[in-house]
Enzyme design. Sequence first.
Site, short mmCIF file in Angstrom:
data_model
loop_
_atom_site.label_atom_id
_atom_site.label_comp_id
_atom_site.label_asym_id
_atom_site.label_seq_id
_atom_site.Cartn_x
_atom_site.Cartn_y
_atom_site.Cartn_z
CG ASN A 23 21.64 52.28 47.29
OD1 ASN A 23 22.11 51.41 47.33
ND2 ASN A 23 22.01 53.61 46.79
NE ARG A 92 24.39 49.04 57.29
CZ ARG A 92 24.81 49.00 58.62
NH1 ARG A 92 25.62 48.20 58.96
NH2 ARG A 92 24.27 49.99 59.47
CG ASP A 116 30.81 49.02 50.33
OD1 ASP A 116 31.65 48.10 50.05
OD2 ASP A 116 30.01 49.83 49.54
NE ARG A 121 27.68 51.20 56.33
CZ ARG A 121 27.64 50.78 55.01
NH1 ARG A 121 26.82 51.15 54.12
NH2 ARG A 121 28.16 49.52 54.71
N PRO A 122 25.44 52.28 62.54
CG PRO A 122 25.07 53.87 64.17
CD PRO A 122 25.90 53.64 63.06
CD GLN A 125 17.63 56.33 65.44
OE1 GLN A 125 16.50 56.93 65.36
NE2 GLN A 125 18.51 56.47 66.41
#
EC number: 2.5.1.7
Length: 422
Positions: A23, A92, A116, A121-122, A125
């Site tokens: 990540n 993503r 995934d 998961r908008p 923001q």
Amino acid sequence: MTKMIIHGGTCLSGDVTIGGAKNSTVALIPAAILADTPVQLNMVPDILDVHNLMLILKSMNVRSEFADGMLTIDPTNIVENILPSKAIKSLRASYYFMGALLGKFGEATLSFPGGDNIGPRPIDQHIKAFEALGADVTNNNGTVHIKAGKNGLHGAQIFLDLVSVGATINAILAAVKVKGSTVIRNAAKEPEIIDIVTFLNNMGAKIRGAGTDVIRIEGVEKLEAKNTHIVIPDRIEAGTYLSLAAACGDGVTVHNVIPEHLESFIAKLLEMGVDLEVNEDSIFVPKCDHFKGTEIKTMVYPGFATDLQQPITPLLLKANSRSIITDTIYPERTKHIPELSKMGANIKYRNGSIVIEHTDKLTGQEVSAGEIRAGAAAVIAGIMAEGTTTIYNADNILRGYDNIVDKLTELNADVELLNDDM
């Protein structure tokens, strides 16, 4: 596509070394295009997401070379281009090119990111942050266009309505070269964000507050890499191997760990009765025979990570009492449940929580890795199980776990990868 074959029932022992954080890496690579010099990243995990990001770099005439954990990226001849939609949709984290390209060129165009399927998961923001910085954002049939407005980009006050790692990093990438001061409030605090900020600051960025909920940025004109950046250890990979070691180990040492990044996870293992020996940069897991059930609620950092609720699930099957997991981050992160059920797991999704009862044994079956962490749960269950487990869609596992077959084999697991058509 590949499949993973696991002959279960083996008792694991020995040592395993954790790789660099996935990540972090998937954000560091897009961040590297902001540099005005070549960049070197060390301890980069050898995962499919890295190779897909390298394809995206290539489409922009950014050279990259990867060998033995060292990734060199040369953005000095970067050109604006349409990014390859297949690579963008494969992970993503490709959305970090939104912030990086906006910061580099004042505009970005790319397909809506993939990755995934673990529930909604908008990116609202992220868009809110870009607009605060002076960008106009449009979405045309799944293609996102971001461009500096008529007054250009400028420093801004950004308040994130929800704590979001992705939005926090994207806002940093977009703002680091923008003239003026930017303040990001309600920012995420994850160690990976500190890693990204350390990388940028070492190149001349002026960013303060990483690891707190307020991050302050003074825009700079240039970013120049002078040293190799070493990626922090992957706390999710570490947690996965700790779960595996507790479930079917006879003494396993997990090396290259920052225990402070795993405090909430370690606390749950101790609560279950796992007698961990926590050292400065390693954790020893002795053979464990008796476990107590526990309740887990995933939270933003420093709470229990959503990425670790699936890897700990097979271990909870061995507990002598009920365990309950409530994922407040991604409530729909349940793809592992039907696969573990096929293997005999006494597990159900009920009233928004995962309910796990003691299970005497698991039996090898044909299952699927619906996403990275569901795949990790299937791997642990397969090693625990009697007989042979075949995990289809194993590419999802390879997206997030560095050299997993070699590492498992060194621990005495019987694991192999095969092409899906064999």
